[in-house]
Enzyme design. Structure first.
Site, mmCIF file in Angstrom:
data_model
loop_
_atom_site.group_PDB
_atom_site.id
_atom_site.type_symbol
_atom_site.label_atom_id
_atom_site.label_comp_id
_atom_site.label_asym_id
_atom_site.label_seq_id
_atom_site.Cartn_x
_atom_site.Cartn_y
_atom_site.Cartn_z
ATOM 1 N N HIS A 1 43.229 -26.336 -2.997
ATOM 2 C CA HIS A 1 42.354 -25.898 -1.913
ATOM 3 C C HIS A 1 43.136 -26.796 -0.797
ATOM 4 O O HIS A 1 42.894 -28.001 -0.639
ATOM 5 C CB HIS A 1 40.784 -26.425 -2.207
ATOM 6 C CG HIS A 1 40.456 -25.077 -2.877
ATOM 7 N ND1 HIS A 1 38.993 -24.721 -2.582
ATOM 8 C CD2 HIS A 1 40.787 -24.390 -3.779
ATOM 9 C CE1 HIS A 1 38.538 -23.837 -3.428
ATOM 10 N NE2 HIS A 1 39.742 -23.542 -4.240
ATOM 11 N N TYR B 1 29.910 -25.529 1.752
ATOM 12 C CA TYR B 1 28.765 -26.153 1.679
ATOM 13 C C TYR B 1 27.645 -25.868 2.801
ATOM 14 O O TYR B 1 28.091 -25.717 4.160
ATOM 15 C CB TYR B 1 29.208 -27.791 2.129
ATOM 16 C CG TYR B 1 30.006 -28.386 1.144
ATOM 17 C CD1 TYR B 1 31.212 -28.155 0.885
ATOM 18 C CD2 TYR B 1 29.333 -29.103 0.142
ATOM 19 C CE1 TYR B 1 31.948 -28.830 -0.223
ATOM 20 C CE2 TYR B 1 30.128 -29.778 -0.873
ATOM 21 C CZ TYR B 1 31.510 -29.656 -1.029
ATOM 22 O OH TYR B 1 32.070 -30.204 -2.001
ATOM 23 N N PRO C 1 26.374 -35.193 -6.849
ATOM 24 C CA PRO C 1 27.566 -34.078 -6.886
ATOM 25 C C PRO C 1 28.203 -33.679 -5.502
ATOM 26 O O PRO C 1 29.174 -33.230 -5.404
ATOM 27 C CB PRO C 1 27.617 -33.026 -7.813
ATOM 28 C CG PRO C 1 25.930 -33.042 -7.988
ATOM 29 C CD PRO C 1 25.519 -34.373 -7.517
ATOM 30 N N LYS D 1 32.551 -36.321 -6.581
ATOM 31 C CA LYS D 1 33.541 -37.758 -6.765
ATOM 32 C C LYS D 1 33.317 -38.159 -8.229
ATOM 33 O O LYS D 1 33.928 -39.155 -8.509
ATOM 34 C CB LYS D 1 32.963 -38.876 -5.832
ATOM 35 C CG LYS D 1 33.272 -38.403 -4.281
ATOM 36 C CD LYS D 1 34.830 -38.600 -4.070
ATOM 37 C CE LYS D 1 34.948 -38.220 -2.761
ATOM 38 N NZ LYS D 1 36.481 -37.384 -2.644
ATOM 39 N N TYR E 1 37.310 -36.712 1.569
ATOM 40 C CA TYR E 1 37.184 -35.427 0.642
ATOM 41 C C TYR E 1 38.329 -35.482 -0.180
ATOM 42 O O TYR E 1 38.321 -35.281 -1.483
ATOM 43 C CB TYR E 1 36.963 -34.144 1.484
ATOM 44 C CG TYR E 1 36.436 -33.041 0.637
ATOM 45 C CD1 TYR E 1 34.934 -32.893 0.387
ATOM 46 C CD2 TYR E 1 36.983 -32.074 0.112
ATOM 47 C CE1 TYR E 1 34.500 -31.884 -0.530
ATOM 48 C CE2 TYR E 1 36.780 -31.211 -0.675
ATOM 49 C CZ TYR E 1 35.453 -30.983 -0.975
ATOM 50 O OH TYR E 1 34.816 -30.075 -1.783
HETATM 51 C C1 LIG Z 1 24.989 -32.051 -15.745
HETATM 52 C C2 LIG Z 1 26.042 -33.123 -14.718
HETATM 53 C C3 LIG Z 1 26.778 -32.127 -13.867
HETATM 54 C C4 LIG Z 1 27.884 -32.749 -13.051
HETATM 55 N N1 LIG Z 1 28.366 -32.061 -12.267
HETATM 56 C C5 LIG Z 1 29.357 -32.688 -11.413
HETATM 57 C C6 LIG Z 1 29.979 -31.940 -10.398
HETATM 58 O O1 LIG Z 1 29.618 -30.793 -10.193
HETATM 59 N N2 LIG Z 1 30.977 -32.696 -9.686
HETATM 60 C C7 LIG Z 1 31.323 -33.862 -9.826
HETATM 61 O O2 LIG Z 1 32.217 -34.377 -9.521
HETATM 62 N N3 LIG Z 1 30.691 -34.611 -10.823
HETATM 63 C C8 LIG Z 1 29.708 -33.935 -11.697
HETATM 64 N N4 LIG Z 1 29.307 -34.384 -12.833
HETATM 65 C C9 LIG Z 1 29.658 -35.908 -12.968
HETATM 66 C C10 LIG Z 1 30.903 -36.021 -13.840
HETATM 67 O O3 LIG Z 1 30.747 -35.122 -14.754
HETATM 68 C C11 LIG Z 1 30.957 -37.343 -14.423
HETATM 69 O O4 LIG Z 1 31.292 -38.328 -13.419
HETATM 70 C C12 LIG Z 1 31.993 -37.531 -15.567
HETATM 71 O O5 LIG Z 1 31.736 -36.822 -16.741
HETATM 72 C C13 LIG Z 1 32.013 -38.779 -15.748
HETATM 73 O O6 LIG Z 1 32.897 -39.193 -16.790
HETATM 74 P P1 LIG Z 1 32.885 -40.189 -18.062
HETATM 75 O O7 LIG Z 1 34.003 -40.049 -19.088
HETATM 76 O O8 LIG Z 1 32.505 -41.341 -17.447
HETATM 77 O O9 LIG Z 1 31.348 -39.845 -18.765
HETATM 78 P P2 LIG Z 1 31.230 -38.724 -19.717
HETATM 79 O O10 LIG Z 1 31.671 -37.412 -19.316
HETATM 80 O O11 LIG Z 1 29.462 -38.521 -19.582
HETATM 81 O O12 LIG Z 1 31.451 -39.025 -21.189
HETATM 82 C C14 LIG Z 1 30.813 -40.133 -21.777
HETATM 83 C C15 LIG Z 1 30.911 -39.664 -23.124
HETATM 84 O O13 LIG Z 1 30.565 -40.856 -23.994
HETATM 85 C C16 LIG Z 1 29.923 -40.219 -25.075
HETATM 86 N N5 LIG Z 1 28.967 -41.198 -25.603
HETATM 87 C C17 LIG Z 1 27.637 -41.484 -25.230
HETATM 88 N N6 LIG Z 1 26.937 -42.463 -26.084
HETATM 89 C C18 LIG Z 1 27.823 -42.711 -26.726
HETATM 90 C C19 LIG Z 1 27.694 -43.703 -27.914
HETATM 91 N N7 LIG Z 1 26.691 -44.590 -28.248
HETATM 92 N N8 LIG Z 1 29.063 -43.834 -28.566
HETATM 93 C C20 LIG Z 1 30.029 -43.089 -28.658
HETATM 94 N N9 LIG Z 1 30.111 -42.258 -27.615
HETATM 95 C C21 LIG Z 1 29.038 -41.975 -26.545
HETATM 96 C C22 LIG Z 1 29.347 -39.129 -24.773
HETATM 97 O O14 LIG Z 1 28.885 -37.978 -25.693
HETATM 98 C C23 LIG Z 1 30.263 -38.547 -23.916
HETATM 99 O O15 LIG Z 1 31.124 -37.555 -24.603
HETATM 100 C C24 LIG Z 1 28.239 -34.127 -13.367
HETATM 101 C C25 LIG Z 1 27.382 -34.782 -14.408
HETATM 102 C C26 LIG Z 1 26.677 -33.977 -15.310
HETATM 103 C C27 LIG Z 1 25.881 -34.907 -16.304
#
Ligand SMILES: Cc1cc2nc3c(=O)[nH]c(=O)nc-3n(C[C@H](O)[C@H](O)[C@H](O)COP(=O)(O)OP(=O)(O)OC[C@H]3O[C@@H](n4cnc5c(N)ncnc54)[C@H](O)[C@@H]3O)c2cc1C
Length: 389
Positions: free
Chosen positions: A72, A200, A292, A296, A384
């Protein structure tokens, strides 16, 4: 069992970190609470900053992203149905790529299996021990057996509800938080997007976002109250409300289709500082959450683990903790820049329950300034597409 780094969580942060460490010659083991299918089934983010794409290329998982992701070069805003386009690439020479978080996760998992990067799924982490010594231990249960992994470092990439952050004594952690008085009702459908750019929309009925995951899969959001229930929103009601909020020109291109998924997420900003306690480091959602609106969350997870991989490589190269000591401050600087931008986008585009006519007029003046000023557009574009990592 023994390894150099135990990574908790196989979300984007944990998976990307395992690849970055592998590239730097550092051994790691991922422990993930859920099954691979469960992790892949979570519908979440979809907009990748320029720097995140570069990181995925660096670890050699960019091929499908470049083949199937949609680049984009612009983003659109609507105010009361009037459309304004901001040319990101023309303004700052960078673009964003639309490619679902599930696809990023699948690419990282598949490449990890090919490289033989150790990842243990359905591992229930029971305890993080001796975290403030130089010989930490992670104890987990799998299939009824308890296993201890001895390691040099623990990377807490286990998301907001994980065990890493609570393992840090509360006196050693400061939390900054803002909850917004609304949520987003999201609908995913296999229909072509209404616009070639993300759109948006600010309207008197509330915010709406026309987003996408691919050229044939759309993701739409409506601002909703926090006590809203998904089952109160049959598909027809969602599409009718979306049409009202986006205005006629975008509504004319909306293609309706059955929802593949529908969910409500509350919006909030959250940062826990510092990102280090002894040999435990926090990264991604384990340490911070952004609404969201600025797209970011996933991108911050990527920049955090890049900084962490560099700091760990610095330690193994020099056997000093200089770079490890700097990790938290380095990562948090970028985190707060994204927290600010996400807060700004959220504040300008949503209706707040206690909005006065004064604050609504300030919002309109802010958006009007953005649409008219190339300087304001450049500031938005720079944030952005993502500040440099
Ligand atoms: C419902 C939802 C919608 C979202 N929509 C957007 C969006 O539209 N745009 C955007 O930019 N961001 C969005 N986000 C945010 C984005 O998805 C997250 O910032 C991103 O997933 C962060 O990655 P992460 O690996 O830090 O955490 P996560 O993706 O949460 O991964 C953490 C992992 O750790 C695992 N875990 C948890 N506890 C334990 C444990 N005790 N032992 C072992 N493993 C464990 C979990 O199962 C998971 O697989 C959204 C988040 C959610 C929850």
């Amino acid at each position: 069992m023994r390894t150099q780094v135990v990574i908790l969580g196989a979300g984007p942060a944990g998976l990307l970190l395992s690849h970055l460490l592998h590239k730097r010659g550092i051994a790691s083991v991922i422990l993930e609470r859920r099954s691979p299918d469960y992790v892949l089934g979570r519908i979440r983010a979809g907009v990748l900053e320029h720097g995140t794409v570069e990181l995925l290329d660096e670890v050699g998982v960019g091929a499908r992203l470049h083949a199937e992701g949609v680049v984009h070069s612009a983003v659109e805003f609507g105010l009361d149905g009037h459309r304004h386009r901001i040319e990101l690439e023309a303004l700052v020479g960078r673009t964003v790529t639309v490619y679902g978080q599930t696809e990023v996760t699948r690419d990282l998992m598949d490449a990890g299996s090919r490289l033989g990067l150790p990842a243990i799924y359905e591992a229930n982490v029971l305890a993080l021990e001796h975290v403030d010594s130089d010989q930490p231990v992670v104890r987990y249960a799998k299939d009824g057996t308890v296993v201890a992994i001895h390691c040099d470092f623990i990377a807490g990439c286990d998301g907001y509800h994980g065990v890493s952050r609570p393992a840090i004594p509360s006196a050693k952690l400061t939390v900054y938080e803002r909850s917004y008085p609304f949520g987003w009702l999201g609908l995913l459908a296999d229909v072509p997007p209404a616009s070639d750019a993300l759109y948006y929309a600010s309207s008197d009925r509330g915010f709406a976002l026309c987003s996408m995951r691919s050229r044939s899969r759309s993701r739409y959001y409506l601002q909703c109250s926090l006590d809203e229930r998904v089952d109160a929103w049959p598909d027809a009601r969602f599409w009718d409300e979306l049409e009202r909020r986006v205005g006629e020109t975008v509504a004319a291109h909306l293609v309706r289709g059955p929802a593949l998924e529908k969910s409500i997420a509350p919006l909030r900003s959250f940062v826990a500082e510092p990102l280090r306690f002894g040999r435990l480091f926090l990264a991604g959602d384990a340490a911070h959450i952004v609404p969201p609106t600025g797209a970011k969350g996933l991108n911050l997870a990527a920049s955090d683990v890049y900084y962490l991989s560099e700091a760990l490589a610095g330690y193994y190269r020099s056997r000093t903790e200089r770079e490890l000591d700097a990790y938290s401050e380095r990562a948090l600087r970028r985190v707060w820049a994204s927290v600010r931008f996400s807060w700004w986008m959220t504040s300008q585009l949503h209706r707040f329950p206690d909005d006065s006519e004064f604050s609504r007029r300030i919002q309109r003046a802010e958006l009007d300034y953005l649409f008219r000023s190339p300087h304001a557009q450049r500031v938005l574009a720079e944030n952005y597409v993502g500040l440099p990592i």
